[in-house]
Write a protein that holds these residues in place. Structure first.
Motif: not given
Length: 275
Positions: A224-226, A241-242, A250-255
């Motif tokens: 998440m820092m990256a 980015v994800a 993208e949905s898993a990353f956004s969550q």
């Protein structure tokens, strides 16, 4: 890139001196809790004082640097003899910086090593000089002192679990560096253990003892820092980015991003660009 350098680069801290205390006699300094995105520090050059915060009471001697990564309210007291104390704060990126300092203990206290002490003396001289460009010099010195504080005397702090202590462990530091350099890789526990040349069980025991957290928690924090860095520094799509930080969807990353930082990647980018 070492683990420490990489983490500090992502957090982008900026140091600032609030006040230099040149005081004699008995002194009590009440410091309220810091606002979001700030970590207070105290650097003692001469004299002796005590800092109390919650259940902590720390005696400071000349050459001591103390950070409060969680921004807790605290009281500094001196019972006589005079002190020369720099009080200030580090302001950091709300995304990456918040994650970095959240993984540190409530109080970070070190005695600076000789190179850092030399910088502290330059800081004192620059504060007295207060000439053209002094603010830029002081800011650069404070940035360097933060890194030197976090790397100082790892042999004396490995009994205090936290990300800060993990960076003082040669093996775990190497593993963390690998994750920082390639956050998008499939970092399973088995792979991390292999990088550390340990069995899975031995690696997990050492990791837990040194960091006080789980592999999954630290891995997610670094990713998440990256991600926060990429969202503010590039125009990559959220999907890209994800992918670059190890998420296939993208949905898993956004969550995961929302759980870590309390906002969506798109909104984080918009608010970062408006600051």
């Amino acid at each position: 890139m070492t683990s420490l350098s990489g983490l500090v680069r992502l957090a982008r801290p900026e140091g600032e001196i609030d006040v230099r205390c040149l005081l004699a006699g008995s002194v009590t300094l009440d410091n309220p809790a810091s606002g979001p995105g700030e970590v207070p520090f105290h650097l003692l050059l001469d004299g002796a004082c005590t800092l109390t915060s919650g259940g902590y009471s720390v005696a400071l001697s000349p050459g001591d640097m103390l950070l409060l990564p969680h921004g807790d309210a605290h009281v500094v007291t001196s019972t006589g003899g005079g002190i020369d104390l720099f009080c200030g704060h580090y302001r950091f990126e709300q995304g990456a910086g918040a994650l970095l300092f959240r993984l540190m203990p409530a109080v970070v206290h070190v005695t600076l090593d000789p190179p850092a002490l030399a910088l502290a003396e330059v800081l004192r001289a620059e504060a007295v000089f207060a000439g053209a460009g002094s603010q830029a010099v002081i800011s650069a010195l404070l940035d360097a002192l933060l890194v030197m504080t976090l790397r100082s005397r790892p042999d004396q702090r490995l009994d205090t679990p936290g990300l800060w202590t993990a960076m003082g462990d040669d093996v775990l530091g190497r593993v963390i560096t690998g994750v920082l350099e390639q956050p998008g890789e499939a970092w399973t526990i088995e792979r991390l253990a292999a990088e550390a040349a340990m069995s899975r069980a031995t690696f997990l025991r050492r990791f837990s003892a040194r960091t006080g957290t789980t592999v999954a928690t630290l891995l997610t924090a670094i990713r998440m820092m990256a991600a926060a860095d990429l969202l503010t520094r590039t125009d990559h799509s959220v999907t890209r980015v994800a992918r670059e930080v190890g998420y296939r969807s993208e949905s898993a990353f956004s969550q995961a991003f929302r759980a870590a930082l309390g906002t969506s990647p798109a909104r984080y980018r918009r608010e970062s660009s408006s600051r």
